[in-house]
Design an enzyme around this catalytic site. Structure first.
Site, mmCIF file in Angstrom:
data_model
loop_
_atom_site.group_PDB
_atom_site.id
_atom_site.type_symbol
_atom_site.label_atom_id
_atom_site.label_comp_id
_atom_site.label_asym_id
_atom_site.label_seq_id
_atom_site.Cartn_x
_atom_site.Cartn_y
_atom_site.Cartn_z
ATOM 1 N N ASP A 50 -39.390 75.199 89.490
ATOM 2 C CA ASP A 50 -39.399 76.610 89.147
ATOM 3 C C ASP A 50 -39.558 77.546 90.346
ATOM 4 O O ASP A 50 -38.618 77.758 91.092
ATOM 5 C CB ASP A 50 -40.497 76.838 88.087
ATOM 6 N N HIS A 63 -40.417 76.206 79.794
ATOM 7 C CA HIS A 63 -41.827 76.537 79.532
ATOM 8 C C HIS A 63 -42.219 76.231 78.068
ATOM 9 O O HIS A 63 -42.976 75.338 77.821
ATOM 10 C CB HIS A 63 -42.199 77.981 79.904
HETATM 11 C C1 NGQ Z 1 -37.878 84.207 86.962
HETATM 12 N N1 NGQ Z 1 -39.951 83.066 86.640
HETATM 13 O O1 NGQ Z 1 -36.846 84.533 86.390
HETATM 14 O O2 NGQ Z 1 -37.892 83.920 88.164
HETATM 15 C C2 NGQ Z 1 -39.148 84.162 86.175
HETATM 16 C C3 NGQ Z 1 -39.896 85.457 86.297
HETATM 17 C C4 NGQ Z 1 -39.242 86.797 84.298
HETATM 18 C C5 NGQ Z 1 -40.778 82.450 85.791
HETATM 19 N N2 NGQ Z 1 -40.714 82.783 84.550
HETATM 20 C C6 NGQ Z 1 -39.167 86.641 85.782
HETATM 21 N N3 NGQ Z 1 -41.591 81.528 86.188
HETATM 22 O O3 NGQ Z 1 -39.494 85.855 83.569
HETATM 23 O O4 NGQ Z 1 -39.016 87.920 83.857
HETATM 24 ZN ZN ZN Z 2 -37.866 80.154 85.812
#
Ligand code: NGQ
Ligand code: ZN
Length: 453
Positions: free
Chosen positions: A322, A271
């Site tokens: 993602d 990101h």
């Molecule tokens: C994840 N996903 O780990 O799946 C994360 C969300 C977080 C994204 N950042 C959970 N798109 O970052 O705490």
């Molecule tokens: Zn992720």
């Protein structure tokens, strides 16, 4: 795969650029030779247009199972953080069999749109009650099995996750299946290596989940115990994360990381959405890859990466699917450029030189950066796995198009319908745009979803 075969393409995109009349010798899954400007022999399998397989540098395969389930307005204003609550509830029910079924469909879809290797940012480690499985890498093994049955190349990034927020906060109940201390993580890494044993060219890396989930001490230790492969981290995706990091350390996430870790070409910063110009330029100079996930970043309302400054400074990037809410390589590339056009109110942002093609800049950049981030050479190269995608020259959007105009037309005008065959490690896994194992994989996916929803 044994025996020698030949593929012949009228045009192929090689690392040094497009070439005509390209004949590829395939032996044991590898690209044994590449000849250009040669006529096809009678036994050659002939196709029109070849481009290298694209690396998908960031995936949470299990989230494919909740695609479309978080698009309903909640009681208060919805955000990344309310989406995450829904995701945590979904995670609660997935065992190894469900994970394999969901991941297999995700990998089929990746291959069908031109992704030939996936970076699994894998943190769903433990059993439903939060206790480790007897084999600590049971869930990693399910991902490896899905990769094996679909043929996709796997770079496994076991994720270290220990805290709920900056400063070492206790993890929440919804995170219990992710949590390790350093000792447990070291065991998990060992078992993860064994889980990859059946895959001919799997790569093992490691990933601190985010600066929220590790302490500075843990981050330092991780860098020492991690395998020599890729090292990924989520960073600066949401403005609240930036504010929390500032409150905790006085620095913004990317600036903090660059000050406290030896970020280099092994790193992928996933990101890196919210950076000030100085962070953008510093990151570009490290040689690390920015892991951009345009469809998910749009879906979650993350914000926009500052591509013009980063690219002008020579920054490297790749793309990731993602959350897997929609899996499509050309749509990721298209949205990557379109987001920048909308945000900066300009056109052709990714190409850096006058006359350069946006499609070429997006695709070639994502092949190089993605391969770097996943620990493989990438591109069509002698001695390496043959991961190649063919586009249909008879697709109306490709009619009369030559070389880079093919990439522009595939990404901006045609999309996945222009995709024909995909060979992964020399084996043809997608024929006429359809994965050879799709039917069975779909059936198991439907059953898994019925049991989960
Ligand atoms: C994840 N996903 O780990 O799946 C994360 C969300 C977080 C994204 N950042 C959970 N798109 O970052 O705490
Ligand atoms: Zn992720």
């Amino acid at each position: 795969m044994t025996g020698t075969r030949h593929l012949h393409f009228a045009e192929a995109l090689l690392p040094e650029g497009w070439a005509g009349n390209v004949r590829i010798t395939v032996r044991d899954g590898l690209c044994a030779a590449i000849e250009t400007e040669v006529a096809p022999a009678p036994q050659d399998e002939r196709h029109g247009l070849a481009i290298p397989g694209l690396p998908n540098l960031h995936s949470h395969a299990f989230q494919r199972g909740m695609a479309g389930l978080a698009e309903r307005r909640g009681p208060s204003s919805d955000s990344f953080w309310t989406w995450r609550e829904i995701m945590y509830r979904f995670v609660d029910r997935i065992g190894p069999a469900e994970l394999q079924a969901i991941a297999a469909l995700a990998y089929v879809e990746m291959l069908e749109t031109g992704f030939t290797r996936v970076g699994e940012f894998h943190y769903l480690h433990h059993d439903l009650d939060g206790r480790p499985y007897d084999d600590p890498a049971e869930m990693a093994a399910a991902l490896a099995a899905a990769a094996h049955e679909t043929g996709i190349g796997l770079t496994l990034l076991p994720v270290f996750y220990a805290h709920a927020g900056f400063g070492g906060d206790e993890p929440g109940a919804g995170q219990r299946r992710f949590i390790c201390d350093i000792d447990r993580f070291a065991l998990l890494l060992q078992s993860s290596g064994r889980a990859l044993a059946d895959l001919p060219d799997a790569v093992l890396g490691a990933a601190p989940h985010s600066l929220r989930a590790v302490t500075p001490e843990e981050l330092a230790t991780l860098q020492q115990i991690a395998p020599a492969g890729p090292f990924h981290i989520h960073i600066a995706e949401q403005e609240r994360e930036v504010a929390d990091c500032l409150a905790w350390s006085g620095a913004r996430p990317v600036a903090w990381l660059l000050d406290h870790a030896a970020v280099d070409g092994r790193w992928c910063l996933v990101h890196a959405t919210h950076m000030q110009e100085s962070e953008t330029l510093r990151l570009a100079q490290t040689g690390a890859v920015a892991g951009l996930c345009p469809i998910t970043e749009a879906n979650l309302g993350d914000g926009l990466f500052n591509a013009p400054a980063y690219l002008a400074a020579g920054g490297r990037f790749g793309i990731g699917s993602d959350s897997n809410v929609l899996i499509d390589a050309s749509e990721e590339l298209r949205l990557l450029e379109y987001g920048q056009r909308l945000g900066h109110r300009g056109r052709n942002i990714f190409p850096q030189a006058a006359g350069a093609s946006a499609g070429h800049a997006l695709f070639d950049g994502a092949v190089r950066g993605g391969a770097q981030a996943l620990g493989v050479p990438g591109g069509l190269r002698v001695g390496e796995a043959l991961d190649v995608v063919s586009l249909r020259p008879d697709h109306p959007s490709l009619a009369g198009k030559f070389r880079d105009a093919v990439l522009d037309s595939w990404i901006f005008a045609a999309g996945r319908t222009a995709l024909d065959g995909v060979w992964r490690r020399g084996q043809k896994v997608v024929v006429n745009g359809r994965h050879v194992a799709r039917e069975g994989v779909e059936m198991r996916y439907r059953r898994a979803l019925q049991s989960l929803l």
